[in-house]
Each structure stands twice: as C-alpha cells, then as structure tokens.
Scaffold this active site. Structure first.
Site, PDB file in Angstrom:
ATOM      1  N   GLY A  64      18.489 -93.574 -61.847  1.00 61.34           N
ATOM      2  CA  GLY A  64      19.596 -92.982 -61.121  1.00 61.34           C
ATOM      3  C   GLY A  64      20.771 -92.765 -62.049  1.00 61.34           C
ATOM      4  N   GLN A  69      29.533 -91.444 -64.450  1.00 62.49           N
ATOM      5  CA  GLN A  69      28.976 -92.147 -65.606  1.00 62.49           C
ATOM      6  C   GLN A  69      28.927 -91.263 -66.848  1.00 62.49           C
ATOM      7  OE1 GLN A  69      25.495 -93.887 -63.232  1.00 62.49           O
ATOM      8  NE2 GLN A  69      25.841 -95.342 -64.888  1.00 62.49           N
ATOM      9  N   CYS A 112      22.598-101.331 -65.041  1.00 62.00           N
ATOM     10  CA  CYS A 112      23.290-100.048 -65.083  1.00 62.00           C
ATOM     11  C   CYS A 112      23.481 -99.642 -66.540  1.00 62.00           C
ATOM     12  CB  CYS A 112      24.637-100.208 -64.388  1.00 62.00           C
ATOM     13  SG  CYS A 112      25.641 -98.736 -64.303  1.00 62.00           S
ATOM     14  N   LEU A 113      23.211 -98.380 -66.852  1.00 58.28           N
ATOM     15  CA  LEU A 113      23.398 -97.933 -68.226  1.00 58.28           C
ATOM     16  C   LEU A 113      24.858 -97.929 -68.639  1.00 58.28           C
ATOM     17  CD1 LEU A 113      20.784 -95.174 -68.958  1.00 58.28           C
ATOM     18  CD2 LEU A 113      20.972 -97.445 -69.917  1.00 58.28           C
ATOM     19  N   HIS A 154      23.513 -97.773 -54.934  1.00 61.26           N
ATOM     20  CA  HIS A 154      24.118 -98.056 -56.234  1.00 61.26           C
ATOM     21  C   HIS A 154      24.841 -96.814 -56.764  1.00 61.26           C
ATOM     22  CE1 HIS A 154      23.882 -99.949 -60.391  1.00 61.26           C
ATOM     23  NE2 HIS A 154      24.078 -98.683 -60.708  1.00 61.26           N
ATOM     24  N   GLU A 155      24.166 -95.655 -56.680  1.00 62.95           N
ATOM     25  CA  GLU A 155      24.756 -94.416 -57.209  1.00 62.95           C
ATOM     26  C   GLU A 155      25.935 -93.934 -56.359  1.00 62.95           C
ATOM     27  OE1 GLU A 155      23.998 -93.835 -60.154  1.00 62.95           O
ATOM     28  OE2 GLU A 155      22.178 -95.041 -60.181  1.00 62.95           O
ATOM     29  N   HIS A 158      29.017 -95.700 -57.299  1.00 63.93           N
ATOM     30  CA  HIS A 158      29.676 -95.129 -58.479  1.00 63.93           C
ATOM     31  C   HIS A 158      30.672 -94.041 -58.077  1.00 63.93           C
ATOM     32  CE1 HIS A 158      27.975 -96.939 -62.060  1.00 63.93           C
ATOM     33  NE2 HIS A 158      26.739 -96.784 -61.615  1.00 63.93           N
TER      34      HIS A 158
END
Length: 190
Positions: A64, A69, A112-113, A154-155, A158
């Site tokens: 995702g 991000q 998370c990246l 989660h996304e 963000h």
C-alpha cells in the site's frame, strides 16, 4: 505504505527508496502529518500519479502507498495485498472514505516504508466498507476483510496525517521516532 510480510534489512530498504519512481518520505517529515486535500476531478496528471504510486509501491516492495508518502498532499492511495505467488490485483482509490466498520477487531504487525524496518501490533476493525472514486471518475464501494482491511485503513490514516505509530504508547512511539531521526541523519551524510 505497509511492507510485504517478509522484511528486508534497512540498508536494502533505503537503496530501494532512492531507486523508485518517486522518493518515499521518511518520518519525521511534516508532510506525513498533514491532512490531504480531496481530488476534485480526474485528470491525466492524477492518472500518472496513480501509475507512479503503483510502480513505487511494487518496487519498495509494499502492499500500500498513500500520496503524502511521496510528498503529494492529495487523497490518493494504492493497494495490492495479493500474496507474492498470486497475480497482482492493483487497486487505486481517489478520495477513499470508510463508511462502515465492523465491531470485530483484528490485529496485525504493521510496518511502513516511511518508517523503515519498524513494526508494531495495531488493532483495527476486521472489516471495513470503503467508498472511493476510481481512475475513470466512477464512484466505487466495496467491503474489505483481513489484510486488505488493515491495509486500506492504514493508507486512509496517512491521508489524515496519522501514522501507525500513533496507535502505540508514547514511549514506543518516541523510541521509533528517535531511530528514524538517526536514520535520516545517516542518509544526509551519504
């Protein structure tokens, strides 16, 4: 962005970050804490953004990615929670919103990246119904379970300036933030 189930070393993760289509921001970065603007109308520019996000997500490798991000403060996310041995099932959502949540909860070890190589258990609703606009501008709605439900929540977080570490106790959150600050200093030194 959530990581694939298999983890990779931070050094390798950082090499990926610098060779992707779009550079992924590392926490702490003020853009990761901002509320994103809704997408008004579909445009070719937004479709290119979605394609770039999918490419970046797959290269990471992640399941995702949210537009903030990569430093774009629009309400756009990409997802693909298929197992590595399955065919890709990319999903692009513009202006996603959760319209229903189950009472049943589930727990996943999230990563998370934007917070490389850090993982923590987060408890979220096991099932969510989401409404969004697809890349053609058509309204869509679907219900997601299990990992897909975790990923979409989660996304969407963000897009609201919330990170998975915001669900953690303050001490754990501070510890992870200090690690990320150190990582960013190391990256700045080259």
């Amino acid at each position: 962005m959530l990581w694939h189930a298999g983890t990779i070393a931070p050094q390798v993760a950082l090499a990926y970050i610098h060779t992707m289509k779009r550079k992924i921001l590392i926490h702490p970065d003020p853009r990761l804490k901002k509320l994103c603007d809704p997408v008004a109308d579909m445009s070719d520019e937004l479709r290119v953004l979605a394609d770039d996000m999918l490419e970046t997500m797959y290269d990471a490798p992640g399941i995702g990615l949210a537009a903030p991000q990569i430093g774009v403060l629009h309400r756009v996310i990409t997802l693909d929670c298929t197992a590595q041995e399955e065919a890709d099932q990319p999903l692009v959502m513009f202006n996603p919103e959760i319209i229903a949540r189950s009472d049943e909860m589930s727990s996943y070890d999230e990563g998370c990246l934007s917070i490389p190589d850090q993982f923590a258990e987060v408890i979220r609703p096991a099932e969510v119904t989401v409404r969004w606009m697809d890349r053609d501008g058509a309204e869509q709605e679907d219900t997601f379970r299990d990992l897909w439900a975790t990923c979409v929540q989660h996304e969407i977080d963000h897009l609201d300036g919330k990170l998975f570490i915001d669900y953690l106790k303050p001490l754990k959150r501070q510890m992870i933030t200090r690690k990320m600050q150190k990582l960013k200093r190391e990256l700045a030194r080259g």
